[in-house]
Write a protein that holds these residues in place. Structure first.
Motif, mmCIF file in Angstrom:
data_model
loop_
_atom_site.group_PDB
_atom_site.id
_atom_site.type_symbol
_atom_site.label_atom_id
_atom_site.label_comp_id
_atom_site.label_asym_id
_atom_site.label_seq_id
_atom_site.Cartn_x
_atom_site.Cartn_y
_atom_site.Cartn_z
ATOM 1 N N PHE A 144 0.754 -1.248 0.312
ATOM 2 C CA PHE A 144 -0.215 0.222 -0.265
ATOM 3 C C PHE A 144 0.905 1.377 0.019
ATOM 4 O O PHE A 144 0.091 2.378 -0.116
ATOM 5 N N ALA A 145 1.673 1.273 0.781
ATOM 6 C CA ALA A 145 3.130 2.265 0.614
ATOM 7 C C ALA A 145 2.964 3.261 -0.618
ATOM 8 O O ALA A 145 2.815 4.556 -1.082
ATOM 9 N N PRO A 146 3.166 2.654 -2.181
ATOM 10 C CA PRO A 146 3.554 3.159 -3.485
ATOM 11 C C PRO A 146 1.939 4.272 -3.984
ATOM 12 O O PRO A 146 1.972 5.307 -3.939
ATOM 13 N N HIS A 147 0.801 3.209 -2.701
ATOM 14 C CA HIS A 147 -0.123 3.663 -3.001
ATOM 15 C C HIS A 147 -0.562 5.133 -3.050
ATOM 16 O O HIS A 147 -1.111 6.566 -3.376
ATOM 17 N N VAL A 148 0.194 5.294 -1.254
ATOM 18 C CA VAL A 148 -0.247 6.657 -0.458
ATOM 19 C C VAL A 148 0.890 7.435 -1.185
ATOM 20 O O VAL A 148 0.757 8.815 -1.378
ATOM 21 N N ARG A 149 2.200 6.960 -1.778
ATOM 22 C CA ARG A 149 3.008 7.984 -2.629
ATOM 23 C C ARG A 149 2.319 8.729 -3.808
ATOM 24 O O ARG A 149 1.864 9.846 -3.788
ATOM 25 N N ALA A 150 1.201 7.727 -4.376
ATOM 26 C CA ALA A 150 0.825 8.587 -5.515
ATOM 27 C C ALA A 150 -0.195 8.970 -5.170
ATOM 28 O O ALA A 150 -0.391 10.333 -5.571
ATOM 29 N N PHE A 251 -5.352 2.988 -7.464
ATOM 30 C CA PHE A 251 -5.468 2.320 -6.600
ATOM 31 C C PHE A 251 -5.319 3.540 -5.343
ATOM 32 O O PHE A 251 -5.894 3.429 -4.187
ATOM 33 N N VAL A 252 -5.426 4.404 -5.569
ATOM 34 C CA VAL A 252 -5.384 5.768 -5.030
ATOM 35 C C VAL A 252 -6.559 6.357 -4.580
ATOM 36 O O VAL A 252 -7.616 6.456 -3.475
ATOM 37 N N SER A 253 -8.507 5.682 -5.676
ATOM 38 C CA SER A 253 -9.788 5.210 -5.206
ATOM 39 C C SER A 253 -10.012 5.266 -6.193
ATOM 40 O O SER A 253 -10.972 4.756 -7.528
ATOM 41 N N PRO A 254 -9.961 3.468 -5.496
ATOM 42 C CA PRO A 254 -11.436 2.336 -6.015
ATOM 43 C C PRO A 254 -12.141 2.852 -6.237
ATOM 44 O O PRO A 254 -12.719 3.238 -5.905
ATOM 45 N N ARG A 255 -12.394 1.980 -8.109
ATOM 46 C CA ARG A 255 -14.350 1.996 -8.404
ATOM 47 C C ARG A 255 -15.400 1.835 -7.430
ATOM 48 O O ARG A 255 -16.485 2.300 -7.368
ATOM 49 N N PRO A 291 -7.727 10.496 5.042
ATOM 50 C CA PRO A 291 -8.001 11.292 3.879
ATOM 51 C C PRO A 291 -8.124 10.737 2.810
ATOM 52 O O PRO A 291 -8.647 10.849 1.190
ATOM 53 N N MET A 292 -7.303 9.332 2.210
ATOM 54 C CA MET A 292 -7.146 9.225 0.593
ATOM 55 C C MET A 292 -9.030 8.838 0.577
ATOM 56 O O MET A 292 -10.047 8.786 -0.011
ATOM 57 N N SER A 373 -7.298 -3.660 -1.775
ATOM 58 C CA SER A 373 -8.306 -2.653 -1.927
ATOM 59 C C SER A 373 -9.212 -3.271 -3.381
ATOM 60 O O SER A 373 -8.959 -2.412 -4.636
ATOM 61 N N GLN A 374 -9.402 -4.284 -2.803
ATOM 62 C CA GLN A 374 -10.707 -4.938 -4.309
ATOM 63 C C GLN A 374 -11.939 -4.996 -3.638
ATOM 64 O O GLN A 374 -12.689 -5.345 -4.704
ATOM 65 N N PHE A 375 -11.972 -5.807 -2.187
ATOM 66 C CA PHE A 375 -13.280 -5.241 -1.890
ATOM 67 C C PHE A 375 -13.499 -4.593 -1.063
ATOM 68 O O PHE A 375 -12.632 -4.270 -0.070
ATOM 69 N N PHE A 376 -15.045 -4.516 -0.890
ATOM 70 C CA PHE A 376 -15.971 -3.299 0.261
ATOM 71 C C PHE A 376 -16.708 -3.981 0.249
ATOM 72 O O PHE A 376 -17.663 -3.738 -0.053
#
Length: 388
Positions: A144-150, A251-255, A291-292, A373-376
């Protein structure tokens, strides 16, 4: 025929800790279930079915534990269903139970989720090789760290935001007797000086590894009328999923997260979540996801989520309290973490959240996510029954 209204009339949790060596898994889940039944003032004989959930079996190395847990949960001779959707499973499990009541399949359902991470190694469990994709060797934080960076690049968020979330949630946890991490000496400087694990995620900005369980009793309108305490009414609930990896995935805001929230809001008649929802119990295993997810769930415009955190909006006494219980950052029995979010949302609208109660809370959102970040799964609960 319209759906039967669904009410939460009983909630029970264990004290979440690093290792519950005093009980087996059966003892752990029964502890939460007994507390939920006591809250509802019901007996085992009042339960028509049990819906249980947990994260992957290899977290404990015990395959299909629900089979031997039937006896501990009073489910012998009753329907019992297992749910699994990775880290979001606690939320998904509650939704399956709610659907059974709404569809009039059962009148009163006990739903429960748990994890006993001390009996295995979750970091190893999260790093198993998956066929036909690159290996994940750094566990969830490394993923998840690279997604936070993004997110930081996309929004211009300062690198201080994550520490503010962790400081807030750990302070909130001090007001929650069931929370795993109680650090009375917590300071913002202590959070900011913690070792860096996965840049920009520090040790103090990550969730713990917990043993614990959470249970709820869900019932119909007639059952709610017999409840000794105010019920929480389910106004909307939804699940969505998408692949872990695919071309164009955000990855930052999954559909899937955006669609899930939109469905819940539609069911509940919510058109302005920022103004119409009083409190949010959000699945934040790494501090930057506050925040994401504020943006993903429609509480803030794209690029604006971190500003709500920085301005104190999400504090316990803020305009939109997020994780007054201390959240996943303070308590993380993975299989139960999502259900704890749902249960804590219900506690808020019942006015039974104790020291971390948000004054005047009438509507609350419970949120969970899992996998890559695939199941909600999400539900919105209110103090009043839904309008027909």
């Amino acid at each position: 025929m319209s759906d039967e209204p669904v009410a939460v009339v009983g909630i029970g949790q264990t004290k979440h800790v690093s290792a519950r060596r005093d009980v087996s898994i059966a003892g752990l889940v029964r502890e939460a279930a007994v507390r939920a039944l006591e809250d509802a003032q019901l007996a085992w004989s009042d339960i028509d079915a049990v819906v249980i959930g947990k994260a992957p079996d290899f977290f404990e190395g015990l395959m299909m534990p629900e089979l031997y847990l039937a006896d501990a949960l009073g489910a012998v001779g009753k329907p019992m269903l297992r749910v699994h959707t990775a880290g979001s499973v606690g939320g998904s499990t509650a939704l399956v139970a709610a659907d059974l009541v709404a569809a009039r399949v059962h009148r009163t359902v006990l739903t429960l989720a748990f994890e006993k991470q001390s009996e295995s190694n979750a970091m190893w469990g999260l790093s198993l090789p998956v066929p036909f994709q690159q290996p994940l060797l750094a566990g969830a934080g490394g993923f998840f760290a690279p997604h936070v960076r993004a997110y930081m690049r996309r929004t211009g968020a300062p690198d201080t935001t994550g520490s503010l979330v962790a400081y807030k949630d750990r302070r909130n946890a001090l007001k929650n007797p069931y929370a795993h991490i109680h650090d009375p000496d917590i300071t913002l400087e202590k959070v900011r000086s913690a070792p860096m694990l996965w840049d920009p995620i520090r040790y103090s900005e990550t969730c713990p590894s917990s043993d614990g369980a959470c249970a709820m009793v869900l019932t119909d309108r007639a059952g709610a009328g017999c409840s000794p305490h105010p019920p929480a009414w389910v106004h909307g609930g939804a699940m969505r999923s998408e692949p872990t990896l695919f071309a164009g995935k955000d990855f930052v805001s999954p559909r899937a997260g955006r669609d899930c929230a939109a469905d819940v809001y539609r069911q509940a008649g919510i058109d302005d979540p920022r103004r119409q929802i009083d409190v949010v119990e959000m699945y934040v295993p790494f501090s930057w996801y506050e925040p994401m997810w504020l943006e993903n769930l429609g509480f803030a415009d794209e690029g604006e989520g971190w500003k709500l955190t920085e301005s104190g909006v999400t504090a316990l006494d803020g305009d939109l309290p997020v994780n007054p219980s201390g959240g996943v950052l303070s308590t993380n029995p993975i299989g139960a973490s999502g259900m704890i979010r749902f249960a804590e949302a219900a506690l808020q609208v019942r006015g039974r959240a104790g020291e971390h109660q948000v004054e005047g809370a009438r509507t609350a959102l419970g949120h969970a996510y899992g996998g890559g970040s695939q199941f909600f799964s999400m539900w919105l609960v209110g103090a009043e029954p839904p309008s027909s």
